[in-house]
Design a protein around this motif. Sequence first.
Motif, PDB file in Angstrom:
ATOM      1  N   SER A   1       0.824  -1.213   0.000  1.00 20.57           N
ATOM      2  CA  SER A   1       0.000   0.000   0.000  1.00 20.57           C
ATOM      3  C   SER A   1       0.856   1.259   0.000  1.00 20.57           C
ATOM      4  CB  SER A   1      -0.936   0.007   1.208  1.00 20.57           C
ATOM      5  OG  SER A   1      -0.220   0.240   2.407  1.00 20.57           O
ATOM      6  N   ASP A   2       2.114   1.142   0.441  1.00 21.47           N
ATOM      7  CA  ASP A   2       3.010   2.303   0.487  1.00 21.47           C
ATOM      8  C   ASP A   2       3.836   2.473  -0.785  1.00 21.47           C
ATOM      9  OD1 ASP A   2       2.213   3.102   3.004  1.00 21.47           O
ATOM     10  OD2 ASP A   2       3.750   1.934   4.028  1.00 21.47           O
ATOM     11  N   ILE A   3       4.049   1.387  -1.539  1.00 22.32           N
ATOM     12  CA  ILE A   3       4.990   1.478  -2.664  1.00 22.32           C
ATOM     13  C   ILE A   3       4.319   1.342  -4.028  1.00 22.32           C
ATOM     14  CG2 ILE A   3       6.872   0.623  -1.219  1.00 22.32           C
ATOM     15  CD1 ILE A   3       6.634  -2.065  -2.612  1.00 22.32           C
ATOM     16  N   LEU A   4       3.026   0.962  -4.092  1.00 22.63           N
ATOM     17  CA  LEU A   4       2.327   0.830  -5.369  1.00 22.63           C
ATOM     18  C   LEU A   4       1.318   1.965  -5.538  1.00 22.63           C
ATOM     19  CD1 LEU A   4       1.539  -3.018  -5.509  1.00 22.63           C
ATOM     20  CD2 LEU A   4       3.454  -1.794  -6.571  1.00 22.63           C
ATOM     21  N   ASP A   5       0.843   2.139  -6.779  1.00 26.33           N
ATOM     22  CA  ASP A   5      -0.243   3.076  -7.032  1.00 26.33           C
ATOM     23  C   ASP A   5      -1.506   2.511  -6.370  1.00 26.33           C
ATOM     24  OD1 ASP A   5      -2.721   3.991  -8.593  1.00 26.33           O
ATOM     25  OD2 ASP A   5      -1.191   5.366  -9.333  1.00 26.33           O
ATOM     26  N   ARG A   6      -2.008   3.195  -5.353  1.00 26.12           N
ATOM     27  CA  ARG A   6      -3.092   2.637  -4.538  1.00 26.12           C
ATOM     28  C   ARG A   6      -4.379   2.468  -5.328  1.00 26.12           C
ATOM     29  NH1 ARG A   6      -1.304   6.487   0.500  1.00 26.12           N
ATOM     30  NH2 ARG A   6       0.353   5.115   1.293  1.00 26.12           N
ATOM     31  N   ARG A   7      -4.648   3.374  -6.228  1.00 28.73           N
ATOM     32  CA  ARG A   7      -5.880   3.284  -7.018  1.00 28.73           C
ATOM     33  C   ARG A   7      -5.868   2.037  -7.897  1.00 28.73           C
ATOM     34  NH1 ARG A   7      -6.317   4.988 -12.155  1.00 28.73           N
ATOM     35  NH2 ARG A   7      -8.400   5.305 -13.064  1.00 28.73           N
ATOM     36  N   ARG A   8      -4.794   1.827  -8.640  1.00 25.84           N
ATOM     37  CA  ARG A   8      -4.717   0.646  -9.509  1.00 25.84           C
ATOM     38  C   ARG A   8      -4.692  -0.638  -8.686  1.00 25.84           C
ATOM     39  NH1 ARG A   8      -0.211   2.534 -14.067  1.00 25.84           N
ATOM     40  NH2 ARG A   8      -1.428   4.292 -14.898  1.00 25.84           N
ATOM     41  N   PHE A   9      -4.018  -0.583  -7.563  1.00 25.15           N
ATOM     42  CA  PHE A   9      -3.940  -1.760  -6.702  1.00 25.15           C
ATOM     43  C   PHE A   9      -5.335  -2.149  -6.209  1.00 25.15           C
ATOM     44  CE2 PHE A   9      -2.752  -3.577  -2.391  1.00 25.15           C
ATOM     45  CZ  PHE A   9      -2.283  -4.779  -2.909  1.00 25.15           C
ATOM     46  N   LEU A  10      -6.118  -1.154  -5.786  1.00 29.29           N
ATOM     47  CA  LEU A  10      -7.469  -1.438  -5.307  1.00 29.29           C
ATOM     48  C   LEU A  10      -8.363  -1.976  -6.416  1.00 29.29           C
ATOM     49  CD1 LEU A  10      -8.087   1.620  -2.948  1.00 29.29           C
ATOM     50  CD2 LEU A  10      -7.918  -0.776  -2.269  1.00 29.29           C
ATOM     51  N   ILE A  11      -8.223  -1.450  -7.631  1.00 29.34           N
ATOM     52  CA  ILE A  11      -9.013  -1.957  -8.753  1.00 29.34           C
ATOM     53  C   ILE A  11      -8.693  -3.425  -9.004  1.00 29.34           C
ATOM     54  CG2 ILE A  11      -9.366  -1.799 -11.253  1.00 29.34           C
ATOM     55  CD1 ILE A  11      -9.024   1.245 -10.986  1.00 29.34           C
ATOM     56  N   GLY A  12      -7.410  -3.775  -8.984  1.00 26.51           N
ATOM     57  CA  GLY A  12      -7.011  -5.166  -9.184  1.00 26.51           C
ATOM     58  C   GLY A  12      -7.589  -6.089  -8.122  1.00 26.51           C
ATOM     59  N   VAL A  13      -7.580  -5.633  -6.866  1.00 34.78           N
ATOM     60  CA  VAL A  13      -8.114  -6.455  -5.780  1.00 34.78           C
ATOM     61  C   VAL A  13      -9.621  -6.640  -5.932  1.00 34.78           C
ATOM     62  CG1 VAL A  13      -8.494  -6.558  -3.290  1.00 34.78           C
ATOM     63  CG2 VAL A  13      -6.279  -5.836  -4.175  1.00 34.78           C
ATOM     64  N   GLN A  14     -10.322  -5.570  -6.330  1.00 35.59           N
ATOM     65  CA  GLN A  14     -11.764  -5.681  -6.523  1.00 35.59           C
ATOM     66  C   GLN A  14     -12.106  -6.663  -7.646  1.00 35.59           C
ATOM     67  OE1 GLN A  14     -14.319  -4.133  -4.658  1.00 35.59           O
ATOM     68  NE2 GLN A  14     -12.569  -3.762  -3.333  1.00 35.59           N
ATOM     69  N   ILE A  15     -11.313  -6.690  -8.691  1.00 34.08           N
ATOM     70  CA  ILE A  15     -11.540  -7.651  -9.782  1.00 34.08           C
ATOM     71  C   ILE A  15     -11.338  -9.075  -9.267  1.00 34.08           C
ATOM     72  CG2 ILE A  15     -10.624  -8.475 -11.988  1.00 34.08           C
ATOM     73  CD1 ILE A  15     -10.041  -5.532 -12.682  1.00 34.08           C
ATOM     74  N   LEU A  16     -10.313  -9.285  -8.440  1.00 33.19           N
ATOM     75  CA  LEU A  16     -10.089 -10.604  -7.847  1.00 33.19           C
ATOM     76  C   LEU A  16     -11.301 -11.041  -7.028  1.00 33.19           C
ATOM     77  CD1 LEU A  16      -8.333 -13.040  -6.932  1.00 33.19           C
ATOM     78  CD2 LEU A  16      -7.459 -11.574  -5.102  1.00 33.19           C
ATOM     79  N   LEU A  17     -11.821 -10.154  -6.195  1.00 32.56           N
ATOM     80  CA  LEU A  17     -12.970 -10.493  -5.350  1.00 32.56           C
ATOM     81  C   LEU A  17     -14.218 -10.752  -6.193  1.00 32.56           C
ATOM     82  CD1 LEU A  17     -12.400  -7.933  -2.452  1.00 32.56           C
ATOM     83  CD2 LEU A  17     -12.143 -10.409  -2.336  1.00 32.56           C
ATOM     84  N   ALA A  18     -14.377 -10.005  -7.283  1.00 29.16           N
ATOM     85  CA  ALA A  18     -15.510 -10.253  -8.175  1.00 29.16           C
ATOM     86  C   ALA A  18     -15.417 -11.641  -8.805  1.00 29.16           C
ATOM     87  CB  ALA A  18     -15.565  -9.174  -9.255  1.00 29.16           C
ATOM     88  N   CYS A  19     -14.205 -12.056  -9.146  1.00 28.96           N
ATOM     89  CA  CYS A  19     -14.012 -13.400  -9.708  1.00 28.96           C
ATOM     90  C   CYS A  19     -14.377 -14.478  -8.690  1.00 28.96           C
ATOM     91  CB  CYS A  19     -12.566 -13.576 -10.166  1.00 28.96           C
ATOM     92  SG  CYS A  19     -12.127 -12.604 -11.635  1.00 28.96           S
ATOM     93  N   VAL A  20     -14.059 -14.246  -7.415  1.00 31.30           N
ATOM     94  CA  VAL A  20     -14.421 -15.207  -6.364  1.00 31.30           C
ATOM     95  C   VAL A  20     -15.930 -15.357  -6.287  1.00 31.30           C
ATOM     96  CG1 VAL A  20     -14.440 -15.600  -3.872  1.00 31.30           C
ATOM     97  CG2 VAL A  20     -12.328 -14.872  -4.999  1.00 31.30           C
ATOM     98  N   SER A  21     -16.655 -14.230  -6.253  1.00 29.81           N
ATOM     99  CA  SER A  21     -18.108 -14.286  -6.165  1.00 29.81           C
ATOM    100  C   SER A  21     -18.718 -14.892  -7.418  1.00 29.81           C
ATOM    101  CB  SER A  21     -18.686 -12.885  -5.918  1.00 29.81           C
ATOM    102  OG  SER A  21     -18.291 -12.410  -4.656  1.00 29.81           O
ATOM    103  N   GLY A  22     -18.120 -14.606  -8.574  1.00 28.53           N
ATOM    104  CA  GLY A  22     -18.603 -15.211  -9.811  1.00 28.53           C
ATOM    105  C   GLY A  22     -18.457 -16.722  -9.803  1.00 28.53           C
ATOM    106  N   THR A  23     -17.349 -17.206  -9.269  1.00 31.08           N
ATOM    107  CA  THR A  23     -17.136 -18.652  -9.170  1.00 31.08           C
ATOM    108  C   THR A  23     -18.107 -19.292  -8.187  1.00 31.08           C
ATOM    109  OG1 THR A  23     -14.789 -18.300  -9.635  1.00 31.08           O
ATOM    110  CG2 THR A  23     -15.412 -20.447  -8.750  1.00 31.08           C
TER     111      THR A  23
END
Length: 526
Positions: free
Chosen positions: A76-98
């Motif tokens: 959270s300190d060394i990456l672009d937080r906005r892009r990082f959060l978008i990536g995590v949300q996509i991962l969670l959406a894939c979990v719910s889709g499965t």
Amino acid sequence: MTDKAGSSSSFAPLRQPIFAMLWTATVLGNIGSFMRDVASAWLVTDLSASPTAVALIQTAATLPVFLLAIPAGVLSDILDRRRFLIGVQILLACVSGTLLTLSALGMQSAESLIALTFVGGIGAALMGPTWQSIVPELVPRADLKNAVALNSLGINIARAIGPAAGGLVLASFGAATTYGVDLISYAFVITALVMWRRPKPAENALSEDFLSAFRAGLRYTRASKELHVVLVRAAVFFVFASAVWALLPLVAKKMLGGSASFYGILLGAVGAGAIGGALLLPRLRTKLDADGLVMLAALLSSGVMAALLLAPPQWAAVLLLLLLGAGWIIALTTLNGVAQAILPNWVRGRGLAIYLMVFNGAMAAGSLGWGLVAQALGLRSALLIAAVGLTMAALVFHRLRLPKGEADLQPSQHWPEPLVAEPVAHDRGPVMVQIEYRVLHKDRKAFLHALKRLSAERRRDGAYAWGITEHTGEPELLMEWFLVESWAEHLRQHHRVSQADADLQGELLKYHVGPDKPVVHHYLSL
């Protein structure tokens, strides 16, 4: 309303369009997440009769945060937080889709449910520290405390709505539809993050890479005795309090004779109780200190567990869960607030990540342990042991007082820049720093006592070794030394020293005699 008045309002941060948009999207996303969790926790009771399997859902949700909290804090300190959060949300959406697909096809099993819950826990682990870190970017400094409070309120609004809605949708339409609603909720969060045009952070010549930031966070944690107290108190409370969360699906179904919708109502009552507890907390703080608040939370939680042993009517159980929610938010807010108060800004994300690791580790281990106890001794015995254990632990550890968190942790910037004959590469190291003091024999004991306190500050801010020596020919000449892993890390150390540390160094200098200040030397390894 003037800006000044707006800043004093609890809801003033919602006047910031980006914060309001992300806050609303987060509440919707959390409602979906709570609906998913209700479906998973209830569905596993149909897929397996084992209390251990039921408790493993809670373990699978919290164990990733225990394992990944520190790396998540560093990222959270060394990456672009906005892009990082978008990536995590996509991962969670894939979990719910499965989860939706497996449930719709009738292919869901206890094993797949636990595994997907674990992957969802990974997403939550990566997301938590980053969500906390972006708040100062979204609101003026004057509104920061109110923004943090609104985030807590939003979580409890979702906790009050999500479980009840999840239980109703699950009972009416089935697990697949419940997971589908959660999947839709991620669209709101991702859209809000895409619409947030986050300014590009300014480049920093002393910015940390992953490994150095990771090591710095661990060094700080190892050297901070105040943080140790908070972590111990949190671990003890949550390992016992986790029993009611791990066993609540079985309590609702077997002891109280409830359905999936009733289980959702119970969880909604916890959320509603948490909102009430949060509103009551300012008044409680005028009467109780942090230790008293944690004691109150423990007694409320253990009292609820003891009352559930009597298998009360369903309406009474709802009232009991309101009290549980109030006790839970009192403990969470108090312990988290103390942790934030004792952490300086430069390491706050990593320190809070370690706190989250301990919190979720205690929840994961406790949930699994209470599931095994329930399987071996029975549901009522497990609740009784947890209730008695929480009360006893609260009484014993009440003597381990929580820190006040009143020190001034703002950077003092009082260290002068080190003298160098020519520029030094940032990756050179290790660096030895030597400081010469001249102390009269009569003052040596008091000086060494103060210096020992200062040694903890050296280690917290970056030193991995520290010592004190005396000159063989001049006993009054003492030399403090410490080692830092690189020149860049020592320069960061200059910017980390707090005003409280500067006051401590000023106290130390009272014992130094001589016309000049202590002499400082820097040595680089060849």
